[in-house]
Write a protein that holds these residues in place. Sequence first.
Motif, PDB file in Angstrom:
ATOM      1  N   GLY A  23       0.874  -1.123  -0.022  1.00 31.66           N
ATOM      2  CA  GLY A  23       0.111  -0.051   0.156  1.00 31.66           C
ATOM      3  C   GLY A  23       0.828   1.388   0.058  1.00 31.66           C
ATOM      4  O   GLY A  23       1.981   1.201   0.050  1.00 31.66           O
ATOM      5  N   PRO A  24       0.068   2.337  -0.214  1.00 30.62           N
ATOM      6  CA  PRO A  24       0.836   3.677  -0.303  1.00 30.62           C
ATOM      7  C   PRO A  24       1.404   4.335   0.998  1.00 30.62           C
ATOM      8  O   PRO A  24       2.400   5.000   1.010  1.00 30.62           O
ATOM      9  N   LEU A  25       0.965   3.955   2.219  1.00 32.31           N
ATOM     10  CA  LEU A  25       1.351   4.165   3.457  1.00 32.31           C
ATOM     11  C   LEU A  25       2.465   3.397   4.071  1.00 32.31           C
ATOM     12  O   LEU A  25       2.467   2.416   4.218  1.00 32.31           O
ATOM     13  N   GLY A  26       3.660   4.273   4.115  1.00 30.54           N
ATOM     14  CA  GLY A  26       4.745   3.443   4.886  1.00 30.54           C
ATOM     15  C   GLY A  26       4.509   3.159   6.387  1.00 30.54           C
ATOM     16  O   GLY A  26       4.365   4.131   6.993  1.00 30.54           O
ATOM     17  N   VAL A  27       4.801   2.036   6.593  1.00 30.25           N
ATOM     18  CA  VAL A  27       4.765   1.532   7.966  1.00 30.25           C
ATOM     19  C   VAL A  27       6.030   0.906   8.220  1.00 30.25           C
ATOM     20  O   VAL A  27       6.178  -0.116   7.489  1.00 30.25           O
ATOM     21  N   SER A  28       6.551   1.140   9.386  1.00 30.35           N
ATOM     22  CA  SER A  28       7.952   0.517   9.487  1.00 30.35           C
ATOM     23  C   SER A  28       8.316   0.312  11.175  1.00 30.35           C
ATOM     24  O   SER A  28       7.504   0.893  12.006  1.00 30.35           O
ATOM     25  N   MET A  29       9.363  -0.323  11.404  1.00 29.94           N
ATOM     26  CA  MET A  29       9.627  -0.317  12.767  1.00 29.94           C
ATOM     27  C   MET A  29      10.614   0.857  13.204  1.00 29.94           C
ATOM     28  O   MET A  29      11.158   1.206  12.252  1.00 29.94           O
ATOM     29  N   PRO A  30      10.449   1.081  14.286  1.00 30.01           N
ATOM     30  CA  PRO A  30      11.485   2.052  14.918  1.00 30.01           C
ATOM     31  C   PRO A  30      12.956   1.988  14.596  1.00 30.01           C
ATOM     32  O   PRO A  30      13.530   0.958  14.547  1.00 30.01           O
ATOM     33  N   ARG A  31      13.392   3.021  14.180  1.00 24.01           N
ATOM     34  CA  ARG A  31      14.927   3.073  14.006  1.00 24.01           C
ATOM     35  C   ARG A  31      15.607   3.640  14.939  1.00 24.01           C
ATOM     36  O   ARG A  31      17.263   3.985  14.923  1.00 24.01           O
ATOM     37  N   GLY A  32      15.052   4.867  15.835  1.00 22.42           N
ATOM     38  CA  GLY A  32      15.562   5.782  16.898  1.00 22.42           C
ATOM     39  C   GLY A  32      15.284   5.070  18.202  1.00 22.42           C
ATOM     40  O   GLY A  32      15.709   6.162  19.168  1.00 22.42           O
ATOM     41  N   ALA A  33      15.052   3.796  18.332  1.00 23.56           N
ATOM     42  CA  ALA A  33      14.982   3.536  19.763  1.00 23.56           C
ATOM     43  C   ALA A  33      16.316   3.381  20.600  1.00 23.56           C
ATOM     44  O   ALA A  33      17.342   2.823  20.106  1.00 23.56           O
ATOM     45  N   LEU A  34      16.188   3.806  21.739  1.00 19.47           N
ATOM     46  CA  LEU A  34      17.485   3.728  22.472  1.00 19.47           C
ATOM     47  C   LEU A  34      17.534   2.344  23.625  1.00 19.47           C
ATOM     48  O   LEU A  34      16.278   1.845  23.628  1.00 19.47           O
ATOM     49  N   PRO A  35      18.506   2.093  24.319  1.00 18.38           N
ATOM     50  CA  PRO A  35      18.640   0.839  25.053  1.00 18.38           C
ATOM     51  C   PRO A  35      17.600   0.730  25.993  1.00 18.38           C
ATOM     52  O   PRO A  35      17.291  -0.078  26.560  1.00 18.38           O
ATOM     53  N   ILE A  36      17.004   1.992  26.474  1.00 19.47           N
ATOM     54  CA  ILE A  36      16.202   2.119  27.621  1.00 19.47           C
ATOM     55  C   ILE A  36      14.904   1.620  27.029  1.00 19.47           C
ATOM     56  O   ILE A  36      14.081   1.006  28.043  1.00 19.47           O
ATOM     57  N   CYS A  37      14.738   1.521  25.948  1.00 16.08           N
ATOM     58  CA  CYS A  37      13.287   0.765  25.343  1.00 16.08           C
ATOM     59  C   CYS A  37      13.301  -0.672  25.537  1.00 16.08           C
ATOM     60  O   CYS A  37      12.173  -1.103  25.744  1.00 16.08           O
ATOM     61  N   ASP A  38      14.228  -1.261  25.344  1.00 19.78           N
ATOM     62  CA  ASP A  38      14.670  -2.711  25.471  1.00 19.78           C
ATOM     63  C   ASP A  38      14.439  -3.057  27.051  1.00 19.78           C
ATOM     64  O   ASP A  38      13.891  -4.055  27.552  1.00 19.78           O
ATOM     65  N   ALA A  39      15.059  -2.146  27.967  1.00 20.17           N
ATOM     66  CA  ALA A  39      14.958  -2.201  29.383  1.00 20.17           C
ATOM     67  C   ALA A  39      13.473  -2.076  29.776  1.00 20.17           C
ATOM     68  O   ALA A  39      12.882  -2.791  30.705  1.00 20.17           O
ATOM     69  N   PHE A  40      12.751  -1.079  29.221  1.00 14.53           N
ATOM     70  CA  PHE A  40      11.384  -0.936  29.482  1.00 14.53           C
ATOM     71  C   PHE A  40      10.460  -2.356  29.166  1.00 14.53           C
ATOM     72  O   PHE A  40       9.697  -2.581  29.926  1.00 14.53           O
TER      73      PHE A  40
END
Length: 532
Positions: free
Chosen positions: A140-157
């Motif tokens: 489809g026309p709408l780009g949907v992607s996974m985050p590229r700017g997640a920091l290590p605190i995200c995995d800890a969360f």
Amino acid sequence: MTEYDHIVVGGGSAGCVLAARLSEEPDVSVLLLEAGPRDRNPLYHMPAGFAKMTKGLGSWGWQTVPQRHLGGRRLNYTQAKVIGGGSSINAQIYTRGHAGDYDAWAAAGCEGWSYREVLPYFRRSEGNERFSNAYHSGTGPLGVSMPRGALPICDAFLRAAQDWGMPYNPDFNGVRQAGCGFYQLTQRDARRSSAARAFLVPAEGRANLTVRTGVAVRRVMVEGRRAVGVETADGPVRAGRGVVLAAGAIGSPWLLMRSGIGPADHLRQRGVAVVHDLPGVGENLQDHLDLCTIAECTGAHTYDGMDRWDRAARAGLQYLLTRTGPVTASLFETGGFWYAEDGAPSPDIQFHLGQGSGIEKGIEALSGHGVTLNSAYLRPRSRGTVRLDADPDAPPLIDPNYWADPHDRAMSLRGLEMAREIMAQPALAPFVRREVLPGAGASEREVMEYAVCAAKTDHHPAGTCRMGVDDAAVVDPALRVRGIEGLRVCDASVMPRVPSSNTNAPTLAVGEKGADLIRGLEPLPAAVVPPN
């Protein structure tokens, strides 16, 4: 007088979809009118530009009326003023809600709007970089992607949330909604994929599509019982086939009432000639109210400080050269859906981890970098209104009526309690030094006082031109305004109940299905997947 077949009022998420889809028929002329400007500022296209959007750039700058149950506060109420609407200024989170949300619409009489019937329209829009299955499309026309700017605190969360009891979920829009995980984002190649960029830009080369920005519509013109066009500051424009309002959950009822379509007594009080008495216009306003716990980090584990020129300049250069770094972050890239109410049939709390979201700036007790864990109750019982000011051309009177139902307050406070418990888990200890607000050891009264002072909108208004089959409905399930021919509403305002999620993706789906309804096309075949 200029005439088009279709006039679409509002170039937001739904409006861009409508303009693109309606103009696919080469012998049909389409005019899209947007009050805001083009999205030429580079910040609109940088994912982290979201931090500058909720005030000033791209916003009307509106506020609510004083909220009785929040100590009389007027809350800032961001509504987009730019082509692409909310999709050009939001945090780019792509969530659809729970299957039960749409099944409830259908059960209330909105035939054709069940989850199985709406899912194909989500898939038609979506160009997902990772998932391609019964729930997702990669074309489809709408780009949907996974985050590229997640920091290590995200995995800890995510570890902390799992330790607390919330299982990991790789796809909130798939088999199930419940759990914690990474949000999918409306981005493509590390750039925001707004409705304007995804749908409108590819269509603007068509000779039958005209897009005009900076054009405010004053009213819908009605002759007899038929909408025949719109009046703008530049003069009237006629519509041969019909007018479609896509100005959003605040703008669409506001424009209807200024056109004399709405609650007759209210219109007369404001000096507006009544064209059609439609009491449901501006009623049923729903929104998600946000509470957050604010913590101080042990080091530079967030994107705090990006307002410093030197740091922002380095990050901007890195982004331009490599499409990496802080500018690729939407700032809210991990979160989850869980249960606050005992026996809830589906998740009723949503979490967003804020990587230096800006809400913690200016807090004297915060000496270093800050992080937030935001929570929102997803199924509010409170209902508010949109009304005309004494001067109908002045900004609308927006009253979400937050916490009018005590149940909403109780569930919101439970969500905040859950957020505090997650942030206190050992997995986050290397990153989080202490809870700053409401504050470790805060009493029940102090937590309540904090919530009243700190609550804010999640920017998810819906429901003010409710779809239905009863006398209080504004539009029917084909999105036609009851009692006025040639006039439809197609945006978040038609949702009978706000979805249990962010609202951009559902609004795009409303635009997709609405375009097919206007064109008289057969509905897409219903999905055959089990509900989430």
